[in-house]
Every structure is written in structure tokens, then in C-alpha cells.
Scaffold this motif. Sequence first.
Motif, PDB file in Angstrom:
ATOM      1  N   GLY A  91      82.479  19.269  77.269  1.00  0.00           N
ATOM      2  CA  GLY A  91      82.554  17.818  77.336  1.00  0.00           C
ATOM      3  C   GLY A  91      83.353  17.274  78.495  1.00  0.00           C
ATOM      4  O   GLY A  91      83.419  16.074  78.679  1.00  0.00           O
ATOM      5  N   ARG A  92      83.980  18.125  79.287  1.00  0.00           N
ATOM      6  CA  ARG A  92      84.728  17.672  80.456  1.00  0.00           C
ATOM      7  C   ARG A  92      83.804  17.747  81.663  1.00  0.00           C
ATOM      8  O   ARG A  92      83.076  18.711  81.829  1.00  0.00           O
ATOM      9  CB  ARG A  92      85.945  18.578  80.689  1.00  0.00           C
ATOM     10  CG  ARG A  92      86.700  18.220  81.954  1.00  0.00           C
ATOM     11  CD  ARG A  92      87.843  19.168  82.263  1.00  0.00           C
ATOM     12  NE  ARG A  92      87.470  20.547  82.490  1.00  0.00           N
ATOM     13  CZ  ARG A  92      86.875  21.037  83.587  1.00  0.00           C
ATOM     14  NH1 ARG A  92      86.507  20.244  84.560  1.00  0.00           N
ATOM     15  NH2 ARG A  92      86.632  22.328  83.718  1.00  0.00           N
ATOM     16  N   PRO A  93      83.794  16.726  82.560  1.00  0.00           N
ATOM     17  CA  PRO A  93      82.960  16.830  83.746  1.00  0.00           C
ATOM     18  C   PRO A  93      83.468  17.944  84.654  1.00  0.00           C
ATOM     19  O   PRO A  93      84.647  18.267  84.655  1.00  0.00           O
ATOM     20  CB  PRO A  93      83.097  15.458  84.415  1.00  0.00           C
ATOM     21  CG  PRO A  93      84.339  14.873  83.869  1.00  0.00           C
ATOM     22  CD  PRO A  93      84.566  15.482  82.521  1.00  0.00           C
ATOM     23  N   GLY A  94      82.568  18.519  85.403  1.00  0.00           N
ATOM     24  CA  GLY A  94      82.927  19.595  86.324  1.00  0.00           C
ATOM     25  C   GLY A  94      82.213  20.881  85.957  1.00  0.00           C
ATOM     26  O   GLY A  94      81.241  20.874  85.198  1.00  0.00           O
ATOM     27  N   MET A  95      82.694  21.971  86.479  1.00  0.00           N
ATOM     28  CA  MET A  95      82.019  23.241  86.277  1.00  0.00           C
ATOM     29  C   MET A  95      82.132  23.721  84.831  1.00  0.00           C
ATOM     30  O   MET A  95      83.219  23.787  84.272  1.00  0.00           O
ATOM     31  CB  MET A  95      82.586  24.312  87.203  1.00  0.00           C
ATOM     32  CG  MET A  95      81.803  25.614  87.116  1.00  0.00           C
ATOM     33  SD  MET A  95      82.358  26.865  88.263  1.00  0.00           S
ATOM     34  CE  MET A  95      84.000  27.192  87.612  1.00  0.00           C
ATOM     35  N   GLU A  96      81.001  24.069  84.243  1.00  0.00           N
ATOM     36  CA  GLU A  96      80.984  24.693  82.917  1.00  0.00           C
ATOM     37  C   GLU A  96      81.100  26.199  83.096  1.00  0.00           C
ATOM     38  O   GLU A  96      81.929  26.828  82.482  1.00  0.00           O
ATOM     39  CB  GLU A  96      79.702  24.321  82.158  1.00  0.00           C
ATOM     40  CG  GLU A  96      79.763  24.569  80.654  1.00  0.00           C
ATOM     41  CD  GLU A  96      79.592  26.024  80.212  1.00  0.00           C
ATOM     42  OE1 GLU A  96      80.073  26.344  79.102  1.00  0.00           O
ATOM     43  OE2 GLU A  96      78.998  26.833  80.933  1.00  0.00           O
ATOM     44  N   HIS A  97      80.233  26.792  83.939  1.00  0.00           N
ATOM     45  CA  HIS A  97      80.378  28.206  84.279  1.00  0.00           C
ATOM     46  C   HIS A  97      79.656  28.536  85.575  1.00  0.00           C
ATOM     47  O   HIS A  97      78.832  27.783  86.047  1.00  0.00           O
ATOM     48  CB  HIS A  97      79.898  29.123  83.141  1.00  0.00           C
ATOM     49  CG  HIS A  97      78.407  29.242  82.980  1.00  0.00           C
ATOM     50  ND1 HIS A  97      77.702  28.517  82.042  1.00  0.00           N
ATOM     51  CD2 HIS A  97      77.484  29.997  83.626  1.00  0.00           C
ATOM     52  CE1 HIS A  97      76.423  28.833  82.120  1.00  0.00           C
ATOM     53  NE2 HIS A  97      76.254  29.727  83.078  1.00  0.00           N
ATOM     54  N   PHE A  98      80.035  29.681  86.141  1.00  0.00           N
ATOM     55  CA  PHE A  98      79.333  30.269  87.272  1.00  0.00           C
ATOM     56  C   PHE A  98      78.895  31.655  86.825  1.00  0.00           C
ATOM     57  O   PHE A  98      79.391  32.171  85.825  1.00  0.00           O
ATOM     58  CB  PHE A  98      80.217  30.324  88.526  1.00  0.00           C
ATOM     59  CG  PHE A  98      81.490  31.097  88.336  1.00  0.00           C
ATOM     60  CD1 PHE A  98      81.573  32.441  88.690  1.00  0.00           C
ATOM     61  CD2 PHE A  98      82.617  30.490  87.787  1.00  0.00           C
ATOM     62  CE1 PHE A  98      82.751  33.155  88.512  1.00  0.00           C
ATOM     63  CE2 PHE A  98      83.793  31.188  87.601  1.00  0.00           C
ATOM     64  CZ  PHE A  98      83.859  32.533  87.969  1.00  0.00           C
ATOM     65  N   SER A  99      77.947  32.255  87.550  1.00  0.00           N
ATOM     66  CA  SER A  99      77.358  33.497  87.037  1.00  0.00           C
ATOM     67  C   SER A  99      77.153  34.542  88.116  1.00  0.00           C
ATOM     68  O   SER A  99      77.035  34.232  89.304  1.00  0.00           O
ATOM     69  CB  SER A  99      76.009  33.182  86.391  1.00  0.00           C
ATOM     70  OG  SER A  99      75.106  32.717  87.378  1.00  0.00           O
ATOM     71  N   TYR A 100      77.096  35.787  87.639  1.00  0.00           N
ATOM     72  CA  TYR A 100      76.786  36.936  88.482  1.00  0.00           C
ATOM     73  C   TYR A 100      75.630  37.685  87.851  1.00  0.00           C
ATOM     74  O   TYR A 100      75.596  37.892  86.634  1.00  0.00           O
ATOM     75  CB  TYR A 100      77.994  37.874  88.602  1.00  0.00           C
ATOM     76  CG  TYR A 100      79.099  37.296  89.425  1.00  0.00           C
ATOM     77  CD1 TYR A 100      79.050  37.365  90.822  1.00  0.00           C
ATOM     78  CD2 TYR A 100      80.182  36.673  88.830  1.00  0.00           C
ATOM     79  CE1 TYR A 100      80.070  36.819  91.591  1.00  0.00           C
ATOM     80  CE2 TYR A 100      81.195  36.123  89.591  1.00  0.00           C
ATOM     81  CZ  TYR A 100      81.139  36.204  90.969  1.00  0.00           C
ATOM     82  OH  TYR A 100      82.138  35.667  91.723  1.00  0.00           O
ATOM     83  N   GLU A 101      74.696  38.109  88.694  1.00  0.00           N
ATOM     84  CA  GLU A 101      73.513  38.805  88.205  1.00  0.00           C
ATOM     85  C   GLU A 101      73.782  40.296  88.014  1.00  0.00           C
ATOM     86  O   GLU A 101      74.332  40.961  88.888  1.00  0.00           O
ATOM     87  CB  GLU A 101      72.355  38.635  89.194  1.00  0.00           C
ATOM     88  CG  GLU A 101      71.079  39.293  88.715  1.00  0.00           C
ATOM     89  CD  GLU A 101      69.938  39.185  89.713  1.00  0.00           C
ATOM     90  OE1 GLU A 101      68.803  38.985  89.276  1.00  0.00           O
ATOM     91  OE2 GLU A 101      70.201  39.295  90.938  1.00  0.00           O
ATOM     92  N   LEU A 102      73.368  40.790  86.852  1.00  0.00           N
ATOM     93  CA  LEU A 102      73.309  42.226  86.591  1.00  0.00           C
ATOM     94  C   LEU A 102      71.837  42.596  86.496  1.00  0.00           C
ATOM     95  O   LEU A 102      70.966  41.730  86.464  1.00  0.00           O
ATOM     96  CB  LEU A 102      74.051  42.584  85.299  1.00  0.00           C
ATOM     97  CG  LEU A 102      75.565  42.329  85.293  1.00  0.00           C
ATOM     98  CD1 LEU A 102      76.170  42.745  83.960  1.00  0.00           C
ATOM     99  CD2 LEU A 102      76.251  43.067  86.439  1.00  0.00           C
ATOM    100  N   GLY A 103      71.533  43.896  86.435  1.00  0.00           N
ATOM    101  CA  GLY A 103      70.157  44.345  86.543  1.00  0.00           C
ATOM    102  C   GLY A 103      69.333  44.392  85.284  1.00  0.00           C
ATOM    103  O   GLY A 103      68.110  44.425  85.360  1.00  0.00           O
ATOM    104  N   SER A 104      69.973  44.392  84.101  1.00  0.00           N
ATOM    105  CA  SER A 104      69.189  44.604  82.879  1.00  0.00           C
ATOM    106  C   SER A 104      70.017  44.309  81.639  1.00  0.00           C
ATOM    107  O   SER A 104      71.242  44.152  81.710  1.00  0.00           O
ATOM    108  CB  SER A 104      68.729  46.071  82.815  1.00  0.00           C
ATOM    109  OG  SER A 104      69.863  46.928  82.661  1.00  0.00           O
ATOM    110  N   LEU A 105      69.334  44.303  80.506  1.00  0.00           N
ATOM    111  CA  LEU A 105      70.020  44.177  79.225  1.00  0.00           C
ATOM    112  C   LEU A 105      71.009  45.321  79.034  1.00  0.00           C
ATOM    113  O   LEU A 105      72.133  45.108  78.583  1.00  0.00           O
ATOM    114  CB  LEU A 105      69.005  44.146  78.076  1.00  0.00           C
ATOM    115  CG  LEU A 105      69.592  44.146  76.664  1.00  0.00           C
ATOM    116  CD1 LEU A 105      70.505  42.947  76.442  1.00  0.00           C
ATOM    117  CD2 LEU A 105      68.471  44.174  75.632  1.00  0.00           C
ATOM    118  N   ALA A 106      70.616  46.527  79.397  1.00  0.00           N
ATOM    119  CA  ALA A 106      71.523  47.678  79.253  1.00  0.00           C
ATOM    120  C   ALA A 106      72.808  47.466  80.051  1.00  0.00           C
ATOM    121  O   ALA A 106      73.903  47.784  79.563  1.00  0.00           O
ATOM    122  CB  ALA A 106      70.819  48.964  79.695  1.00  0.00           C
TER     123      ALA A 106
END
Length: 184
Positions: free
Chosen positions: A74-89
Motif C-alpha cells: 500500500g505504500r507508493p514506490g517499489m514493491e519488488h525487483f526480481s532475478y531470473e533463475l532457470g527453472s522450478l528446480a
Amino acid sequence: MATRPCPRRLGHVVLNVRDLAASVRFYTDIVGLEISDYIEDQMAFLRCGHDHHDLALAQIPTDGSLREATYAPGRPGMEHFSYELGSLAEIEEAARYLQEQGVEIVRGIGKHGPGENLFLVFKDPDGNYCEFYAEMVQVTPEQPHVARVWRNDLAAFDQWHFSRFVVPAPDWGPRGGGEQEGQA
């Protein structure tokens, strides 16, 4: 002992915004992004490359009930940033690693509706939300994507209905913000 994650690249960012429509106009008309999908009037997913979304925008409550913190729903601004992994495993291994290291996991492992990406969200030392994700829809000339409006329901948040969560599932229910506790 679990193996430390090895992210492929920085992925998408989710921003909480005060006026979703105005923010969508800004990021499409001014910045030049394309709309991939919406979750009703609560979220918009935008892209500039092949990923379903590079940026997601989440409408914050309009009743003035903003909370102050490094991050609070509920606060303005960044909620999250992300990094890609290769798979569910890899995400499952990352969850084990984070748990062994005493890192607080916020939500996941799950599978979002828009973008169909897998997700695992956790906190950094300052309380920022960081996500590992994998298997996001790719939009290319060979694989075009037609934007749609998703219902603001559990399937948009987690198609697996919390069955793979490694932490207690949130008290689910649209709260004037769709994925207030779990975005893109």
C-alpha cells in the motif's frame, strides 16, 4: 546443504502507484512500453522486450491508508525487483538455500497468472522485497501475445493455489489491490 542460487539476469520491477491509469499512460505514451495484461483495475503488466513484463504497476489503496516502512503493502514506490533463475528446480533449491541462511521468505513458491512466471519472494537485510522468478511468457513475432484483463482472483496471483508455498499462505482475498501481498 542447498546450493547458492546463480541468477541469469536482473528481471522485472513492480511499482506501487497512486493512479494506475495515469501511470499506464505515462509508461506507454512517454516511455514507450507496451501493455501485456491487466488484473482488472488493480495491476498493469508492461514490456519493452520479449519478457511478458519488465514493469508491473500495482494500484495502492485510494483511501489514504498508506503505511510508512522500507516496504509495506500500500505504500507508493517499489514493491519488488526480481532475478531470473532457470527453472522450478532452481527456485526450489533457492528456497532451501534461503531457509538454511535464515532469510525471510515472504511468498512462494507459486505461479502467477499474467506472465505465467514462477515466483519466490524474500527480504534483503533492509526489508526490500527481492524475487527469484523463472519461466516467464516470451513475446516475439513468432509467439505474439494479445493483452487481456484477468479477474482479480486467486488464479491471477497463484495458479497453484498455494500448494507449493514454502511459507504459510497469505489470507487470500482481493483487498483493493489484487496482489497486495504478492505481485508479479
